[in-house]
Design an enzyme around this catalytic site. Structure first.
Site, PDB file in Angstrom:
ATOM      1  NE  ARG A  62     -86.040  -0.210 -18.480  1.00 36.93           N
ATOM      2  CZ  ARG A  62     -87.212   0.218 -18.936  1.00 36.93           C
ATOM      3  NH1 ARG A  62     -87.284   1.358 -19.595  1.00 36.93           N
ATOM      4  NH2 ARG A  62     -88.312  -0.475 -18.734  1.00 36.93           N
ATOM      5  CG  ASP A 187     -63.248   5.894 -24.119  1.00 35.46           C
ATOM      6  OD1 ASP A 187     -62.904   6.100 -22.940  1.00 35.46           O
ATOM      7  OD2 ASP A 187     -63.573   4.769 -24.553  1.00 35.46           O
ATOM      8  CE  LYS A 212     -61.887  -1.064 -18.191  1.00 39.41           C
ATOM      9  NZ  LYS A 212     -61.938  -0.577 -19.558  1.00 39.41           N
TER      10      LYS A 212
HETATM   11  C1  PLP Z   1     -62.801  -0.815 -20.723  1.00 35.47           C
HETATM   12  C2  PLP Z   1     -62.974   0.253 -21.741  1.00 35.47           C
HETATM   13  C3  PLP Z   1     -64.209   0.463 -22.395  1.00 35.47           C
HETATM   14  C4  PLP Z   1     -65.394  -0.440 -22.158  1.00 35.47           C
HETATM   15  O1  PLP Z   1     -65.873  -0.333 -20.859  1.00 35.47           O
HETATM   16  P1  PLP Z   1     -66.641  -1.530 -20.093  1.00 35.47           P
HETATM   17  O2  PLP Z   1     -66.916  -0.913 -18.776  1.00 35.47           O
HETATM   18  O3  PLP Z   1     -65.716  -2.698 -20.041  1.00 35.47           O
HETATM   19  O4  PLP Z   1     -67.864  -1.817 -20.884  1.00 35.47           O
HETATM   20  C5  PLP Z   1     -64.304   1.500 -23.291  1.00 35.47           C
HETATM   21  N1  PLP Z   1     -63.243   2.299 -23.575  1.00 35.47           N
HETATM   22  C6  PLP Z   1     -62.055   2.124 -22.970  1.00 35.47           C
HETATM   23  C7  PLP Z   1     -60.922   3.020 -23.324  1.00 35.47           C
HETATM   24  C8  PLP Z   1     -61.877   1.090 -22.044  1.00 35.47           C
HETATM   25  O5  PLP Z   1     -60.679   0.915 -21.480  1.00 35.47           O
END
Ligand code: PLP
Length: 405
Positions: A62, A187, A212
């Site tokens: 961790r 993000d 993603k």
């Molecule tokens: C999928 C997504 C998240 C969250 O990510 P997880 O891996 O599902 O927790 C945050 N921001 C965007 C733009 C996303 O597409």
């Protein structure tokens, strides 16, 4: 942190080599998987030194793990940041950053239209800690400036915005933020470091849902944060260590594997998306198409300024109502109905009843998320096959609405 290269290599090379030196791992071509929870100390005194921070070395996964470390160093280099941290999900990364940057009664300025769970987290922070968020389209400096308060702790931006693919001009946001010394958090999930590098524009912190494009194969849920060393040291000793949303070594290993093909995959995602956009625009059953790489898209000039290409996501409106949209999805053959994005497989979803179902109808419509809106994550299959599948489903819809079609 590995020493920065004097000459930055091309990102196509960096995704394969940066952050890893095989000489330190018995010549292993690929980074070894340290699937271990803890690390043994040779002596009690060594354990004492490690805990005191007087000796480098691993303690417990961790707090750090060699496989995870390679991933963190690689993504830091790719985003041109000082350091990075990996998390067990994109939301673990988002929450670690937001908690680290704020205290009770603070204020946040946020782009309009953000990931649903980030919206949920901001709502929770308001209820529990009286941290208020103002949402704005960030189209002008004045729009942002008018919202700044003494207690504004950060500006949070998502671009492209899901699912309408509006873009925010990062240079404009940075200009205002710098005047007030407020950190800008981006993000960058939809673009990946291959298409957009916010730190190079002057933003301070980048977050990824590595689930993603970075993973790219639909087999991992993970998150990443890149930013200044002192900030990430603080996060690693607080929200990462004590809240504990860490990544598993195996998932870090899979992400390192996925990253190697990021530029190759993204080039295909983008060229496929461009082709599909052109075809969708010509089909009589499609009334609107949103793709930032389309010269007709309102934010195309921003795309040209801050992104390498338009990305792999295309949203479009079909003619009809919610039933028609669902019928259309049901008529597809190999295109899968699923949320998530950035995978080899083409994925399709209906934002109004899926990713944005929690958004009240009025705000949803204001964001442009109608019942006819469809979001497509264009995969790596042949674009002709993807189009064939979309076209036959659109044609079926046309016949249903007009038997003479
Ligand atoms: C999928 C997504 C998240 C969250 O990510 P997880 O891996 O599902 O927790 C945050 N921001 C965007 C733009 C996303 O597409």
């Amino acid at each position: 942190m590995e020493k920065k290269h004097n000459h930055r290599r091309s990102i196509d090379t960096m995704v394969i080599h940066d952050g890893y030196d095989s000489k330190q791992f018995q010549g292993s071509l690929t980074p070894p998987l340290y699937q271990t929870s803890t690390f043994t100390f040779e002596t009690a005194e060594q354990g004492e030194r490690r805990f005191a921070g007087d000796e480098d070395g691993y303690i417990y996964s961790r707090l750090g793990n060699p496989t995870v470390k390679v991933l963190e160093e690689r993504i830091a280099q790719l985003e041109n940041g000082e350091a990075a941290l990996a998390f067990g999900s994109g939301m673990a990364a988002v929450s670690a950053v937001l908690i680290a940057l704020t205290k009770a009664n603070d204020h946040i300025i946020c782009s309009q239209g953000i990931y649903g769970c980030t919206f949920g987290l901001l709502s929770m922070m308001k209820e529990k800690y009286n941290i208020h968020t103002d949402f704005t389209s960030m189209e002008t400096e004045e729009q942002i400036r008018s919202l700044i308060k003494p207690e504004t702790a950060l500006i949070y931006v998502e671009t492209p915005i899901n699912p309408t693919m509006k873009l925010i001009d990062l240079e404009l946001v940075v200009k205002v933020a710098k005047e007030y010394d407020i950190p800008v958090v981006v993000d960058n999930t939809f673009s990946s470091p291959y298409l957009q590098q916010p730190l190079n524009i002057g933003c301070d912190i980048v977050i990824h849902s590595a689930t993603k494009y970075i993973g790219g194969h639909g087999d991992v849920i993970a998150g990443l944060v890149v930013g200044p060393m002192d900030f990430l040291d603080e996060v690693s000793m607080t929200t990462q260590k004590d809240v504990g949303g860490i990544i598993s070594p195996f998932d870090a290993w899979l992400l390192l594997r996925g990253l190697k093909t990021l530029p190759v995959r993204l080039d295909r995602h983008c060229s496929n998306a461009k082709k599909i956009t052109e075809k969708l625009k010509e089909h009589p059953m499609v009334s609107k198409v949103y793709y930032p790489g389309d010269p007709d898209h309102a934010d195309y000039p921003i795309m040209k300024k801050q992104m390498k290409q338009g990305g792999g996501l295309v949203s479009f409106e079909i003619k009809g109502d919610k039933r028609d949209a669902q019928q259309f999805l049901n008529s597809l053959s190999f295109i899968s109905i699923a949320v998530s994005l950035g995978d080899a497989e083409t994925l399709i979803q209906h934002p109004a009843t899926m990713t944005h179902a929690v958004v009240p109808e009025e705000s949803r419509l204001k964001m442009g998320i109608t019942d006819q809106l469809i979001r497509l994550s264009v995969g790596l299959e042949s674009w002709e096959d993807i189009w064939k599948d979309l076209k036959q489903a659109l044609d079926q819809l046309a016949k249903m609405q007009n038997p003479a079609y």
